[in-house]
Design a protein around this motif. Structure first.
Motif, PDB file in Angstrom:
ATOM      1  N   ASN A   6       0.831  -1.202   0.000  1.00  0.00           N
ATOM      2  CA  ASN A   6       0.000   0.000   0.000  1.00  0.00           C
ATOM      3  C   ASN A   6       0.867   1.254   0.000  1.00  0.00           C
ATOM      4  OD1 ASN A   6      -2.464  -1.378   0.168  1.00  0.00           O
ATOM      5  ND2 ASN A   6      -2.129  -1.706   2.334  1.00  0.00           N
ATOM      6  N   TRP A   7       1.860   1.270   0.877  1.00  0.00           N
ATOM      7  CA  TRP A   7       2.740   2.431   0.955  1.00  0.00           C
ATOM      8  C   TRP A   7       3.511   2.598  -0.344  1.00  0.00           C
ATOM      9  CZ3 TRP A   7       4.312   6.859   1.723  1.00  0.00           C
ATOM     10  CH2 TRP A   7       5.658   7.216   1.700  1.00  0.00           C
ATOM     11  N   TRP A 256      -3.987   4.814  10.702  1.00  0.00           N
ATOM     12  CA  TRP A 256      -2.678   5.289  10.293  1.00  0.00           C
ATOM     13  C   TRP A 256      -1.593   4.414  10.911  1.00  0.00           C
ATOM     14  CZ3 TRP A 256       1.140   7.907  13.471  1.00  0.00           C
ATOM     15  CH2 TRP A 256       0.810   7.919  14.833  1.00  0.00           C
ATOM     16  N   TRP A 259       4.854   4.173  10.242  1.00  0.00           N
ATOM     17  CA  TRP A 259       5.642   3.775   9.088  1.00  0.00           C
ATOM     18  C   TRP A 259       5.127   4.385   7.788  1.00  0.00           C
ATOM     19  CZ3 TRP A 259       1.870   1.802   6.164  1.00  0.00           C
ATOM     20  CH2 TRP A 259       0.743   1.308   6.843  1.00  0.00           C
ATOM     21  N   CYS A 260       3.950   4.974   7.819  1.00  0.00           N
ATOM     22  CA  CYS A 260       3.249   5.433   6.616  1.00  0.00           C
ATOM     23  C   CYS A 260       3.562   6.902   6.342  1.00  0.00           C
ATOM     24  CB  CYS A 260       1.749   5.212   6.805  1.00  0.00           C
ATOM     25  SG  CYS A 260       0.700   6.063   5.615  1.00  0.00           S
ATOM     26  N   CYS A 263       0.681   9.309   6.054  1.00  0.00           N
ATOM     27  CA  CYS A 263       0.014   9.451   7.358  1.00  0.00           C
ATOM     28  C   CYS A 263       0.675  10.532   8.201  1.00  0.00           C
ATOM     29  CB  CYS A 263       0.048   8.133   8.133  1.00  0.00           C
ATOM     30  SG  CYS A 263      -0.807   6.765   7.354  1.00  0.00           S
ATOM     31  N   TYR A 292       2.450  -2.896  10.293  1.00  0.00           N
ATOM     32  CA  TYR A 292       2.436  -3.611   9.027  1.00  0.00           C
ATOM     33  C   TYR A 292       3.508  -4.693   9.009  1.00  0.00           C
ATOM     34  CZ  TYR A 292      -0.914  -2.610   5.393  1.00  0.00           C
ATOM     35  OH  TYR A 292      -2.036  -2.616   4.599  1.00  0.00           O
ATOM     36  N   ASP A 296       8.579  -2.956  10.042  1.00  0.00           N
ATOM     37  CA  ASP A 296       7.905  -1.703  10.375  1.00  0.00           C
ATOM     38  C   ASP A 296       7.206  -1.766  11.724  1.00  0.00           C
ATOM     39  OD1 ASP A 296       8.599  -0.688   7.869  1.00  0.00           O
ATOM     40  OD2 ASP A 296       6.878  -1.635   6.951  1.00  0.00           O
TER      41      ASP A 296
END
Length: 390
Positions: A6-7, A256, A259-260, A263, A292, A296
């Motif tokens: 996703n990231w 959130w 790691w994002c 975010c 995640y 992370d």
């Protein structure tokens, strides 16, 4: 796979074009620097392939070969020279997989390379005639409530590393891959993530991976219904709190993770702004922190805060999170019975969250209203009207 797709997807969508332009225009003096990785691309007969486009990954957007597709390459968007050699600089951007394509010859090649284990340089990468893979998604659940699948996004992974991303405004993915075994992953604006394993045989140029019936994202099915309670929390920051205690207030749940990038760079600062605009009597803000990948993951609020130290200083300008944050337990769960275990928390399943950040709005009666994009003025106006309608 390190981190989460996703990231990576968000990162690529936001920056792939600018990176490609910037890296192709590097000064010649920089190009003379010693590469950390050199690859020689050849065809099946062993002949060097000049002019092949390469990248850490590739993104294909569009329909099919008839209507045309748009290709973008991420880090290392460089072409092979007349000897088929591709040289890569800036090792810190390397994630482990190289994707190479020659548009006119319709040749593609994919290779996972551990640069620490390279014995011979350049590394040989054989390109093969590309196979056009189609994979369609539908959702009977969405159809039953009169909603569409809408835009979908997916990726193909080889040896557990993503190599090719695909965006489509329809319901069908179009991947262009060499022979081999791949895991296809798909998700969308309204549907839960799904996976499918395929194998492309040597010489195969077309592969129909069929149609997969996917579950609707839970928050869509919850619209107008009572919001699920916050559960499976390992630890609270500025809490605990229950949704049932907040009836009479509008509530926003921000899913959130530390790691994002989007975010912490955008999502949390937007919550700071909401907190400044509206009183706690009218608007309750709750963060739902989700871990995640193994690299992370953090085990406590304290570790999370330590990871965010530089972000607080450089991005948040010294601001502290003063609203409740539920630090959820990391779990590998399926979004729907029989599905792939791609959710990372019980709360992700309860609300159908597969992208981060995601903000869910709950009305004063405790019912789910919608997913909200707080950076959009129209969305902010909707939230304002909801708060003002006491």
């Amino acid at each position: 796979m390190r981190g989460c797709w996703n990231w990576l997807m968000l990162l690529i969508l936001l920056s792939v074009c600018s990176m490609a332009v910037a890296e192709e225009k590097q000064p010649e003096t920089k190009q003379q620097a010693k590469p950390f990785l050199s690859i020689k691309v050849v065809d099946e007969a062993g002949k060097p392939v000049a002019g092949a486009q390469s990248g850490m990954i590739a993104v294909v957007t569009g329909s099919d070969q008839k209507t045309g597709v748009d290709w973008s390459f991420g880090h290392y968007a460089v072409r092979s020279d007349e000897k088929g050699i591709i040289r890569y600089l800036q090792r810190e951007k390397y994630y482990g997989t190289i994707f190479v394509r020659h548009a006119e010859l319709r040749l593609v090649g994919v290779k996972r390379i551990d640069v620490d284990e390279i014995k011979d340089s350049p590394v040989l990468l054989t390109m093969h005639p590309e196979c056009h893979v189609t994979w369609s998604l539908k959702s009977s659940q969405l159809n039953d409530i009169g909603k569409q699948v809408n835009q979908i996004r997916g990726h193909a992974a080889v040896d557990d590393l993503s190599c090719l991303f695909c965006n489509s405004s329809g319901s069908t993915f179009h991947f262009y891959l060499p022979p081999g075994k791949y895991t296809l992953s798909g998700a969308g604006e309204h549907i839960s993530p799904v996976e499918k394993t395929i194998e492309i045989k040597p010489g195969q140029t077309e592969l129909d991976a069929g149609t997969t019936d996917t579950a609707a994202l839970k928050y869509i099915l919850l619209t107008g219904k009572s919001a699920p309670e916050i559960v499976d929390v390992q630890e609270w920051k500025n809490g605990p709190v229950k949704l049932s205690q907040l009836r009479g207030k509008v509530v926003v749940l921000e899913f959130w993770g530390w790691w994002c990038g989007p975010c912490v760079i955008r999502g949390i600062p937007e919550l700071f702004q909401l907190r400044e605009e509206y009183s706690e009597d009218d608007l309750a803000i709750i963060g739902i922190h989700v871990s995640y990948g193994e690299n992370d993951e953090v085990g406590s609020i304290k570790e999370m805060d330590e990871k965010l130290a530089q972000v607080r200083e450089k991005v948040w300008k010294g601001k502290q999170i003063d609203f409740p944050v539920a630090f959820t337990r990391k779990r590998k769960l399926a979004f729907a019975p029989g599905g792939a275990k791609v959710a990372h928390s019980r709360m992700s399943v309860e609300y159908g969250i597969d992208l981060f950040p995601t903000l869910i709005v709950i009305d004063r009666q405790g019912n789910v209203v919608r997913k909200m994009y707080p950076w959009d003025k129209v969305e902010r106006d909707k939230l304002k009207r909801l708060i003002e309608a006491k």
